[in-house]
Design an enzyme around this catalytic site. Structure first.
Site, mmCIF file in Angstrom:
data_model
loop_
_atom_site.group_PDB
_atom_site.id
_atom_site.type_symbol
_atom_site.label_atom_id
_atom_site.label_comp_id
_atom_site.label_asym_id
_atom_site.label_seq_id
_atom_site.Cartn_x
_atom_site.Cartn_y
_atom_site.Cartn_z
ATOM 1 N N ASP A 135 -3.981 6.029 12.279
ATOM 2 C CA ASP A 135 -2.866 5.426 13.015
ATOM 3 C C ASP A 135 -3.340 5.056 14.419
ATOM 4 O O ASP A 135 -3.749 5.925 15.189
ATOM 5 C CB ASP A 135 -1.706 6.423 13.078
ATOM 6 N N ASP A 138 -2.754 2.100 9.966
ATOM 7 C CA ASP A 138 -2.612 0.650 10.114
ATOM 8 C C ASP A 138 -3.979 -0.029 10.137
ATOM 9 O O ASP A 138 -5.030 0.630 10.080
ATOM 10 C CB ASP A 138 -1.820 0.319 11.377
ATOM 11 N N ASP A 198 -6.208 -5.054 -3.006
ATOM 12 C CA ASP A 198 -5.467 -4.510 -4.143
ATOM 13 C C ASP A 198 -4.330 -5.475 -4.438
ATOM 14 O O ASP A 198 -3.477 -5.722 -3.585
ATOM 15 C CB ASP A 198 -4.911 -3.134 -3.781
ATOM 16 N N ASP A 217 -3.924 -4.339 -10.191
ATOM 17 C CA ASP A 217 -3.098 -3.220 -10.610
ATOM 18 C C ASP A 217 -2.536 -3.449 -12.008
ATOM 19 O O ASP A 217 -2.019 -4.536 -12.313
ATOM 20 C CB ASP A 217 -1.955 -3.050 -9.596
ATOM 21 N N GLU A 235 -7.262 -2.447 -13.318
ATOM 22 C CA GLU A 235 -6.727 -1.148 -13.719
ATOM 23 C C GLU A 235 -6.104 -1.314 -15.104
ATOM 24 O O GLU A 235 -5.160 -2.085 -15.279
ATOM 25 C CB GLU A 235 -5.673 -0.669 -12.717
ATOM 26 N N HIS A 278 -5.888 7.033 -5.278
ATOM 27 C CA HIS A 278 -4.572 7.275 -4.682
ATOM 28 C C HIS A 278 -3.539 7.792 -5.675
ATOM 29 O O HIS A 278 -2.468 8.255 -5.266
ATOM 30 C CB HIS A 278 -4.057 5.967 -4.063
ATOM 31 N N ASP A 279 -3.834 7.722 -6.967
ATOM 32 C CA ASP A 279 -2.903 8.179 -7.995
ATOM 33 C C ASP A 279 -3.302 9.509 -8.619
ATOM 34 O O ASP A 279 -2.612 10.001 -9.525
ATOM 35 C CB ASP A 279 -2.794 7.139 -9.120
#
Length: 563
Positions: free
Chosen positions: A21, A29, A98, A199, A254, A327-328
């Site tokens: 951040d 960001d 992504d 994705d 993916e 991230h999953d």
């Protein structure tokens, strides 16, 4: 096998919301990413993959896009993005975006228009269907639980959402929709981005008529009707022809539910579709028949069987994506290693096991310092999937709270989404405000500052692995062969290319393990390339005694085949 840059690259995935951040609002960001580019360059990675940064209402943390050509306000501006891209390129790295085109946000203009009337020109951009005798059009269930259909009172029809109700599925049967998607992709490539992670791209083609799953259950997983659907390869060939083939880019799809034959078609060596796909079979190794939340004990022989299946199945035909974190998924060191006593050793061991295989390795932020899972109170979790699952199991199903929370601690997606741990200062140096999700309390012991100060840290071990990969062709292109397939402690395999041979030995247990050297390797002169223990006893001709989570890689060279 054809040599191309994306096979030889190492990719680092950034989850922007949790990386750094720069403006003190508690959310990572683009300017924060810029502040840390030298850190990534020093690690040695070649490609940065950014999780979605497009304009989004954030129902699913950016995977619900409301405008493909705008940057999410929380992340910055398009000017910030252009500068970030420039700074990445100036350091000799590449940027992969992504891209989510199986569905959009329900706040995308296309969907807003499609809701206005049944004859609106955007109506057919989505799957709208009338009720089936007063019920949903079929019995498919959403990935996030409940029906995959949402009723719209204004037009008296339902729309399909395989994911959240705020993520309506796009209808790829519509020629105009596909044209708009290809134009948008071209727009980003003209900006200079170096490729896309696509994705759930194998969900884009649905079976005609969207039939119910047989059996009469109220809600049932309908994956057989939308995973690897009838026109998916046609669409990807078209995407390649219209867009991708015109640029020297990296593409990874993916693809949940893909098998070897599917992967060879998605990532065919002729280059008419994608470069590679993310497979999921190894991510289900600790899942029972009930799916992700039906957790079963990890069994190394099962893991070896799956990894070997993909290594051999794609060899010379397609290309593997190598990952244990994203991230999953929960943190790999907590899931497959030991995040307490042997955190450092097991994190290094997992890195060796993965990075010495054939394929493109992906490092997820924090993996290179050994970040671990977190245990939060239910209200402190942010992930939609977690809260939907809890409601379904506990509030509606009457299951035990503590039992379900334990599932979340082990498999919840927010394990991977806690802020990057930069130093021991407040909020791990991620932000000077309240972070959007809590920082893991172990940040004072596990952080980048500590890692950079310790020459034996996990970070420098990853750096060494990456350097070895860039030096020895056999690590990238060598053929793979599993040895000791029935051993429940040791994962060992060889790689071979033009007379160069690698022997990779990893102990997946907290106990010592005895590795019996295969007869054909006993008299071969071997050089120890890397080990995760400081002091390594010289191997005996017939066996090696491995300490807990020990990893060793040996090289025998008949010729000096270096890159």
């Amino acid at each position: 096998m054809e040599k191309v840059w994306w096979k030889e690259a190492v990719v680092y995935q950034i989850y922007p919301r949790s990386f750094m951040d720069s403006n003190g609002d508690g959310i990572g960001d683009l300017k924060g990413i810029m502040l840390k580019l030298d850190y990534l360059k020093n690690l040695g990675v070649d490609v940065i993959w950014l999780s979605p940064i497009y304009q989004s209402p954030n129902d699913d943390n950016g995977y619900d896009i409301s405008d493909y050509k705008k940057i999410m306000n929380e992340f910055g501006t398009m000017e910030d993005f252009d500068l970030l891209l420039q700074e990445i390129h100036s350091r000799g790295m590449k940027l992969v975006m992504d891209l989510v085109v199986n569905h959009s946000s329900d706040e995308h203009n296309w969907f807003i228009e499609s809701c206005k009337s049944k004859d609106n020109r955007y109506r057919d951009y989505y799957y709208w269907r009338p009720s089936n005798n007063g019920r949903e059009p079929n019995n498919w269930t959403s990935v996030f639980s409940g029906s995959a259909w949402q009723y719209d009172e204004k037009t008296d029809e339902y729309y399909l959402h395989i994911f959240s109700k705020k993520q309506p599925d796009l209808n790829w049967e519509n020629d105009e929709l596909r044209k708009e998607i290809y134009e948008m992709m071209t727009w980003w490539l003209e900006k200079g981005v170096d490729g896309f992670r696509l994705d759930v791209i194998n969900f884009i083609s649905k079976v005609d008529d969207l039939p119910s799953v047989p059996g009469g259950k109220k809600y049932d997983w309908g994956g057989e009707f939308f995973m690897n659907g009838p026109r998916v390869h046609e669409y990807l060939r078209e995407m390649n022809e219209k867009v991708l083939a015109k640029y020297d880019v990296m593409t990874v799809g993916e693809c949940p539910g893909a098998e070897i034959e599917d992967a060879i078609r998605y990532g065919n060596k002729e280059g008419t579709a994608l470069n590679m796909i993310f497979t999921f079979e190894h991510m289900d190794v600790d899942s029972g028949t009930g799916g992700k939340w039906d957790i079963i004990p990890f069994k190394l022989t099962s893991f070896k069987k799956i990894m070997t299946k993909w290594q051999k199945g794609l060899e010379g035909k397609s290309w593997n994506s190598l990952y244990l974190n994203n991230h999953d998924q929960p943190r790999a060191v907590s899931r497959f290693g030991d995040d307490c006593k042997y955190r450092i050793e097991s994190a290094k061991m997992l890195a060796v096991c993965l990075h010495m295989m054939q394929g493109t390795p992906y490092i997820y932020q924090g993996e290179e310092i050994g970040m671990t899972n977190i245990e939060l109170e239910l209200e402190d979790y942010n992930d939609l999937e977690i809260h939907n699952m809890y409601r379904e199991k506990v509030i509606e199903g009457g299951e035990n709270h503590d039992k379900v929370m334990n599932l979340i601690y082990k498999k919840g997606r927010d394990n991977a989404r806690t802020p990057m741990q930069w130093d021991e200062s407040m909020n791990s140096g991620f932000t000077n405000d309240v972070p959007w999700i809590k920082v893991n309390p172990n940040y004072k012991e596990i952080n980048v500052k500590q890692s950079l100060a310790d020459p034996n840290s996990i970070y420098y071990f990853y750096q060494k692995l990456i350097k070895l990969r860039k030096k020895y062709e056999v690590i990238i292109y060598g053929n793979y062969k599993l040895i000791l397939e029935n051993d429940e402690q040791i994962y060992a395999y060889t790689r071979e290319l033009k007379g160069d041979n690698l022997l990779v030995i990893t102990n997946f247990s907290r106990e010592n393990a005895l590795f019996h050297m295969p007869y054909e390797l006993q008299t071969v002169k071997k050089e120890l390339l890397i080990s995760n223990y400081d002091k390594v006893e010289k191997e005996q001709e017939q066996f090696i005694l491995l300490r807990p989570y020990e990893a060793r890689v040996y090289l025998s060279e008949d010729s000096n085949n270096c890159i």
